[in-house]
Design an enzyme around this catalytic site. Structure first.
Site: not given
Ligand code: AMP
Ligand code: MG
Length: 531
Positions: A105, A107-108, A128, A141, A205, A275-276, A285
């Site tokens: 989901g 997350g930020r 973001k 976040g 996604r 997810d990307n 992403d």
């Molecule tokens: P990513 O590998 O950047 O696509 O992130 C994978 C997951 O981790 C996604 O659900 C992002 O929203 C979450 N995520 C990455 N960095 C953070 C962060 N600093 N705070 C909260 N969620 C994060």
């Molecule tokens: Mg991502």
């Protein structure tokens, strides 16, 4: 319609209004079964300041450039919500490095809603780094300036290269510090925080469908598929079993076109988790991505992936197919006959080959001629480039420059080739690389069959082969300056990357081969996922 400030825009919220979401609005990390999103507001930051603004995108959206500080920038930082916004974080899952990771989901990232562009199309604006959501798990976040500069610059650079991508409207510093352990070695340190406002028709996604299928939430799965088709694939008609199949085929086709672009500009996404992967076939992403410098199919910028190199440059076509198969699995509950989804995978393979060929022909200044030998020529190029560690961007740009010489009667081909390799190869090769020289000789022969004038061929090639790409070390230099308070390198780089096919003789340095000092410096060549 005169341009207006962001605080005067009326946002539309179809995602929130048409899909099932969790209303509660609190941000504690949790599982959110049964819903496609959670309503959640951004967490305000201390002192938002506008660092970069994408003028052309803003014009298209009918938005005026905000002052460095003020109401519009407060919106871009998540400090102010206007009455028409219904901010939300989307719920999705995904396969990370081949393993099912369950609920991930936003997350930020927090979406504010969508706005109309001048042509009537609708664009979602997402912040973001806007603070925790129910999907933040144990993270904060937030996003740091360095990764935000990278996302801002690269999404726009890709757009101007003609690569399907999400866009970036603004880069705002938050005035808050964020703790990050860049090298994952236990040395966390404070870094400046930032927020990118990114823009796309939607950020749905592959993983959005996967999570609903994994939890057998078939009603939500169908609702999300229908929503996506109605809003983003209306040309397919009213959703039905047959339309789901054609829709999946279209996703496969668009994904293939996107990957063909990556493979012909030398872009490595770095984290092609499901997810990307955008359901619109957009590059999405921007994390530990990178640009090939020495041509090497095994290269990945992502230090987290050094063990398996799953997401290395040369693996991208295969990984995208793997991801499409994962999406197909998720769509099975929507179609009576799962086999009906299979032909799309052939569409993917065929489109990828055809698009790569078409893009490379244009880069080589060739018009479709003799399909089989032409195909053999473009398909042999990657292996030829990999031999002597050539910089693909420089190689193709220099080749464009040398075409008139190559076509001149009585030309000494060997001299032309050695000039080309002297400019484009990284290592002083022990001797001339026979594989590449052979390929060049074949190419020169084929080039002489073109009907166009050398000048016309050259002009076409200069429009197909960028002089400027976002080399990792250039992004890093812009970041280090921005962290020290100097935005000039960022602004210069951004300006040049908007017209990457132009000469910009005053910025020759930005088109140069990666200098030796940058080849082994962490963050100038390779990156962790820390962002
Ligand atoms: P990513 O590998 O950047 O696509 O992130 C994978 C997951 O981790 C996604 O659900 C992002 O929203 C979450 N995520 C990455 N960095 C953070 C962060 N600093 N705070 C909260 N969620 C994060
Ligand atoms: Mg991502």
């Amino acid at each position: 319609m005169p341009a207006v400030q962001l605080d005067e825009i009326t946002f539309e919220n179809p995602f929130v209004e048409e899909l099932r979401g969790e209303a509660s609005g609190t941000s504690g990390s949790r599982q959110v079964p049964g819903y496609c999103y959670s309503r959640v507001a951004p967490t305000p930051v201390r002192e938002p300041r506008l660092l970069a603004w994408s003028e052309e995108l803003a014009e298209y959206l009918g938005l005026e450039k905000p002052a460095e500080r003020g109401a519009a920038v407060a919106i871009l930082a998540g400090n102010i919500l206007t009455p028409s916004m219904k901010p939300f974080a989307a719920r999705y899952g995904g396969h990370q490095f081949g393993n099912w990771a369950g609920q991930l989901g936003d997350g930020r990232a927090i979406s504010l809603g969508q706005v109309p562009a001048l042509d009537g199309s609708r664009w979602e604006i997402q912040l973001k780094g806007a603070g925790p959501t129910p999907y933040s798990r144990r993270a904060d976040g937030r996003a740091v300036l360095r990764s935000s500069v990278r996302e801002f610059l690269c999404s726009e650079a890709m757009h101007y290269l003609g690569v399907p991508t999400t866009r970036a409207l603004s880069l705002v510093s938050t005035g808050d510090e964020v703790m990050r352990d860049i090298f994952y070695n236990g040395n966390a340190a404070p870094e400046p925080g930032a927020i990118v406002a990114r823009v796309a028709p939607t950020f749905i996604r592959f993983g959005s469908f996967q999570l609903l299928a994994a939890h057998a939430e078939v009603d939500n799965l169908r609702a999300l598929a229908d929503y996506t088709i109605r809003h983003h694939y209306p040309e397919l008609g009213a959703p039905s079993e047959e339309v789901y199949v054609r829709w999946f085929e279209e996703i496969a086709r668009r994904t293939a076109v996107m990957v063909a672009h990556w493979m012909t500009v030398g872009f490595v996404h770095g984290v092609m988790n499901t997810d990307n992967m955008s359901v619109l076939g957009l590059t999405i992403d921007y994390g530990p991505y990178g640009w090939l410098e020495p041509y090497d199919p095994e290269w990945t910028p992502n230090t987290t992936d050094f063990g398996s190199r799953r997401y290395a440059f040369g693996q991208q076509p295969r990984v995208a197919l793997w991801n499409l198969m994962a999406l197909a699995q998720a769509l099975v509950p929507l179609v009576a006959d799962a086999q009906a989804l299979r032909p799309a995978l052939t569409v993917y393979a065929d489109t990828l080959a055809a698009s790569q060929h078409e893009l490379l022909l244009a880069k080589l200044g060739l018009t479709p001629h003799n399909p089989a030998p032409d195909r053999a020529l473009t398909e042999a190029l990657p292996a030829a480039l990999a031999g002597p560690a050539v910089d693909m961007t420089i190689f193709l740009r220099q080749l464009s420059r040398l075409v008139p010489a190559l076509l001149a009667p009585g030309t000494n081909e060997a001299e032309v080739f050695s000039e080309l390799l002297a400019k484009a190869a990284y290592l002083p090769a022990p001797g001339p690389d026979q594989g590449l020289l052979d390929w060049l000789a074949r190419y020169a022969q084929r080039l002489r069959q073109e009907a166009g004038s050398p000048e016309a061929i050259q002009l076409g090639m200069l429009r197909a082969n960028p002089k400027y790409v976002l080399r990792n070390y250039l992004a890093q230099q812009a970041i280090e300056a921005a962290e020290a308070g100097d935005l000039t390198p960022l602004e210069t780089l951004f300006r040049v990357l908007k017209t990457p096919f132009d000469e910009h003789p005053e910025h020759e340095a930005l088109a140069a081969r990666r200098p030796d000092w940058a080849s082994n410096k962490p963050v100038s060549a390779t990156l962790s996922c820390s962002s």
